[in-house]
Design an enzyme around this catalytic site. Structure first.
Site, PDB file in Angstrom:
ATOM      1  N   ASP A   1       0.853  -1.204   0.000  1.00  0.00           N
ATOM      2  CA  ASP A   1       0.000   0.000   0.000  1.00  0.00           C
ATOM      3  C   ASP A   1       0.889   1.253   0.000  1.00  0.00           C
ATOM      4  OD1 ASP A   1      -3.113  -0.738   1.001  1.00  0.00           O
ATOM      5  OD2 ASP A   1      -1.612  -2.181   1.656  1.00  0.00           O
TER       6      ASP A   1
ATOM      7  N   GLU B   1      -5.251   7.501   0.278  1.00  0.00           N
ATOM      8  CA  GLU B   1      -5.647   6.810   1.509  1.00  0.00           C
ATOM      9  C   GLU B   1      -4.581   6.827   2.592  1.00  0.00           C
ATOM     10  OE1 GLU B   1      -7.885   2.894   3.163  1.00  0.00           O
ATOM     11  OE2 GLU B   1      -7.106   2.771   1.136  1.00  0.00           O
TER      12      GLU B   1
ATOM     13  N   ASP C   1      -6.353   5.250  -4.427  1.00  0.00           N
ATOM     14  CA  ASP C   1      -6.319   4.157  -3.463  1.00  0.00           C
ATOM     15  C   ASP C   1      -5.175   3.259  -3.915  1.00  0.00           C
ATOM     16  OD1 ASP C   1      -6.673   2.093  -1.698  1.00  0.00           O
ATOM     17  OD2 ASP C   1      -8.851   2.157  -1.780  1.00  0.00           O
TER      18      ASP C   1
ATOM     19  N   ILE D   1      -3.835   0.501  -2.829  1.00  0.00           N
ATOM     20  CA  ILE D   1      -4.338  -0.864  -2.986  1.00  0.00           C
ATOM     21  C   ILE D   1      -5.774  -0.848  -2.492  1.00  0.00           C
ATOM     22  CG2 ILE D   1      -4.246  -3.276  -2.255  1.00  0.00           C
ATOM     23  CD1 ILE D   1      -1.309  -3.175  -2.111  1.00  0.00           C
ATOM     24  N   ASP D   2      -6.697  -0.965  -3.419  1.00  0.00           N
ATOM     25  CA  ASP D   2      -8.105  -1.074  -3.047  1.00  0.00           C
ATOM     26  C   ASP D   2      -8.379  -2.560  -2.870  1.00  0.00           C
ATOM     27  OD1 ASP D   2     -10.728  -0.453  -2.604  1.00  0.00           O
ATOM     28  OD2 ASP D   2     -11.279  -0.452  -4.712  1.00  0.00           O
TER      29      ASP D   2
ATOM     30  N   THR E   1      -7.304  -4.290   0.328  1.00  0.00           N
ATOM     31  CA  THR E   1      -6.085  -4.795   0.992  1.00  0.00           C
ATOM     32  C   THR E   1      -6.286  -6.203   1.556  1.00  0.00           C
ATOM     33  OG1 THR E   1      -5.405  -2.541   1.516  1.00  0.00           O
ATOM     34  CG2 THR E   1      -4.348  -4.285   2.765  1.00  0.00           C
TER      35      THR E   1
ATOM     36  N   HIS F   1     -17.863  -4.939   2.129  1.00  0.00           N
ATOM     37  CA  HIS F   1     -18.900  -3.920   2.324  1.00  0.00           C
ATOM     38  C   HIS F   1     -20.191  -4.380   1.668  1.00  0.00           C
ATOM     39  CE1 HIS F   1     -15.904  -1.216   3.926  1.00  0.00           C
ATOM     40  NE2 HIS F   1     -15.122  -1.602   2.949  1.00  0.00           N
TER      41      HIS F   1
ATOM     42  N   ARG G   1     -23.623  -2.067  -3.947  1.00  0.00           N
ATOM     43  CA  ARG G   1     -22.762  -1.868  -2.771  1.00  0.00           C
ATOM     44  C   ARG G   1     -23.570  -1.170  -1.674  1.00  0.00           C
ATOM     45  NH1 ARG G   1     -16.687  -0.932  -1.645  1.00  0.00           N
ATOM     46  NH2 ARG G   1     -16.627   0.638  -0.013  1.00  0.00           N
TER      47      ARG G   1
ATOM     48  N   ASP H   1     -12.503   5.043  -3.240  1.00  0.00           N
ATOM     49  CA  ASP H   1     -13.058   3.703  -3.477  1.00  0.00           C
ATOM     50  C   ASP H   1     -13.962   3.646  -4.709  1.00  0.00           C
ATOM     51  OD1 ASP H   1     -11.843   2.373  -1.353  1.00  0.00           O
ATOM     52  OD2 ASP H   1     -13.362   3.049   0.072  1.00  0.00           O
TER      53      ASP H   1
END
Length: 352
Positions: free
Chosen positions: A55, A80, A142, A144-145, A147, A239, A280, A292
């Site tokens: 990241d 982020e 981001d 690493i979206d 993680t 999510h 989502r 995101d």
């Protein structure tokens, strides 16, 4: 189309070239870390979410490449990660590891003749502290979206967008574990296709995909399914309010089981026609962050799709680091959107 014609047709051609280069380089570092990730490569942030050396390394590389490639532009980035945890006394070893990872990735690429110190790495990370907002240009990153997916060896994305006067005008998604076709048949991986794709779009110019290692870009379009019975849908592993999404799917008559995947790889898969709907719905109190959705949403809309909140409004990226939006995000094609919105609103009413 010649490069000159393309630049004339795309006012963000320079930014797109820089963004693609930055994301590809960051993805290379991430691939290397994912192949041999150790427990010592993972830290826990204050909110108990994990962060890895990749990241941090990804964010450093992207910040660096954008500044190098776009010298004449003022630089602002909403990202982020920051350096706070790495400045602590017990983080010196992990900081050293990140610094050597970044330097090795640069050295292996041959584009830049440079070596970063630990201070350079910390400064590059803090380049992502911008608040964004409705005026000027801001990169949204981001590094690493997904993680948790990255740590498990599953899907993740390096996600970079550009906000210009409050509107997302460019998006690049590096998806190292995503095949450029048919994720829905394989629940996230495919044997026949080349795995590792770079998806990108600029406003008014359509969406494209190419191999992460480089190949001729191919135009992508969202699927044209107009009957929800024939549709399949994506949802997050993390999510996702599954009672709600299954109620929505039931109302629509969706037959196929959901495809669950980490990260904005779902937006990429949707944009290339692998599924028809992405739902989502995060838990109560969760605030969606701009990084995101920025890159993924423009790739879907430029592929001919639509991205809305649960009330049918466009997503508003101009409010800072968080999305000011009704809870729930829906992405699908223009045929299905009215039906999906109706089902979403009915399911939310019942839930309440």
């Amino acid at each position: 189309m010649s490069q000159l014609t393309e630049i004339a047709a795309n006012p963000y051609a320079d930014e797109l070239a820089a963004a693609k280069k930055a994301v590809s380089l960051a993805a290379r570092l991430c691939q290397r870390v994912q192949q041999g990730i150790l427990q010592s490569d993972i830290q826990s942030k204050a909110d108990r979410t994990p962060v890895t050396v990749a990241d941090y390394g990804s964010q450093v590389l992207i910040s660096l490449v954008l500044k190098k490639e776009l010298l004449s532009h003022s630089f602002s980035m909403v990202a982020e990660e920051d350096s706070e945890d790495l400045r602590k006394d017990d983080a010196q070893q992990i900081l050293e590891h990140i610094t050597s990872l970044v330097n090795e990735t640069i050295a292996n690429d041959d584009s830049y003749n440079m070596s970063l110190s630990k201070e350079d790495v910390l400064a590059a990370l803090d380049g992502g502290k911008s608040e964004g907002g409705p005026s000027g240009r801001h990169w949204i990153l981001d590094p690493i979206d997904g993680t948790k997916g990255f740590i498990r060896g599953d899907q993740y994305a390096v996600a970079l967008g550009l906000l210009d006067e409050g509107k997302v005008v460019l998006g690049v998604l590096g998806c190292p574990n995503l095949p450029s076709k048919s994720t829905n048949k394989h629940n996230g991986s495919s044997s026949g296709d080349q795995v590792g794709s770079l998806y990108f779009a600029t406003i008014g110019c359509g969406a494209k995909v190419q191999a992460l290692e480089g190949s001729e870009p191919q135009k992508i379009t969202i699927c044209s399914v107009n009957n929800p019975v024939d549709a399949s849908f994506f949802e997050s592993l993390e999510h996702s309010k599954r009672d709600l999404t299954s109620s929505i799917a039931e109302k629509l008559g969706v037959q196929a089981p959901p495809v669950r995947m980490d990260s904005q790889a779902k937006y990429a898969a949707l944009a290339q026609g692998d599924g028809a709907i992405y739902l989502r719905f995060s838990g109560k109190g969760y605030k969606e962050r701009v990084w995101d959705h920025a890159a993924g949403s423009i790739i879907v809309t430029e592929a001919g799709g639509m991205v809305k909140d649960a009330s049918g409004n466009d997503l508003d990226f101009s409010k800072g680091r968080y999305l000011d939006r009704d809870r729930g995000i829906i992405a699908t094609n223009r045929y299905l959107m009215p039906m999906v919105l109706k089902a979403v609103q009915e399911a939310i009413d019942e839930e309440q």
